[in-house]
Motif scaffolding. Structure first.
Motif, short mmCIF file in Angstrom:
data_model
loop_
_atom_site.label_atom_id
_atom_site.label_comp_id
_atom_site.label_asym_id
_atom_site.label_seq_id
_atom_site.Cartn_x
_atom_site.Cartn_y
_atom_site.Cartn_z
N ASP A 49 -6.81 7.23 2.60
CA ASP A 49 -6.74 5.87 3.30
C ASP A 49 -5.49 5.48 4.44
O ASP A 49 -4.85 5.10 5.29
CB ASP A 49 -6.54 4.24 3.44
CG ASP A 49 -8.71 3.78 2.21
OD1 ASP A 49 -8.73 4.05 2.61
OD2 ASP A 49 -7.82 3.48 1.42
N ARG A 84 0.69 4.23 -2.75
CA ARG A 84 1.20 5.42 -2.37
C ARG A 84 2.13 6.13 -3.07
O ARG A 84 2.04 7.20 -3.44
CB ARG A 84 1.31 5.94 -0.87
CG ARG A 84 0.46 7.16 0.15
CD ARG A 84 0.69 6.95 1.14
NE ARG A 84 -0.96 6.25 1.04
CZ ARG A 84 -1.51 5.69 2.87
NH1 ARG A 84 -0.24 5.72 3.53
NH2 ARG A 84 -2.38 4.51 2.24
N SER A 105 0.82 -1.41 0.05
CA SER A 105 0.28 0.01 -0.24
C SER A 105 0.70 1.09 0.21
O SER A 105 0.32 1.58 -0.81
CB SER A 105 -0.84 0.27 1.17
OG SER A 105 -0.08 0.04 2.15
#
Length: 141
Positions: A118, A71, A67
């Motif tokens: 997130d 990003r 993740s």
């Protein structure tokens, strides 16, 4: 010297006010903020960078999660589009007043924040942006 940053830290640096994951992380980031504020250049790296360093000695550092790589990709694309140049491993940038102002203006407008989705720091960063980036530690001198 040059500060090694992963791409999404180009966004994080805009709102850094001295908070972080651990005291060691925050102390390290404060030193990096001083270096960037003094005009030290940035080199984009793939993976963990100078800001991540204090988190790597522990067990499962989130810096290595897929993740976080996603990003980085989103931030590189957005910042590159804004600056009119490719942002990838090896790209060198100078965090001068015009660049920081342009990035912060677009961060506040939300045009370069897709990489922030997130992220656990999104609320704090939004608050800093909404307050005109008051008390940020990375400023061009």
């Amino acid at each position: 010297m040059t500060v090694r940053l992963r791409a999404h830290h180009l966004l994080c640096m805009l709102t850094f006010i001295g908070e972080g994951y651990t005291p060691a992380f925050t102390e390290n980031y404060r030193r990096i903020a001083a270096r960037l504020s003094a005009g030290e250049g940035i080199e984009i790296v793939a993976g963990p960078d100078d800001i991540c360093a204090p988190l790597l000695s522990g067990g499962a550092a989130h810096c290595l999660n897929p993740s976080v790589v996603m990003r980085d990709e989103a931030a590189a694309e957005a910042v590159g589009r804004l600056l009119g140049m490719p942002v990838s491993e090896g790209t060198r940038l100078t965090p001068d007043a015009p660049m920081l102002a342009r990035l912060r203006r677009n961060f506040a407008f939300g045009t370069i924040r897709r990489a922030c989705e997130d992220c656990e720091w999104t609320e704090l960063c939004g608050h800093v942006a909404n307050n005109g980036f008051k008390d940020v530690l990375i400023v061009a001198r």
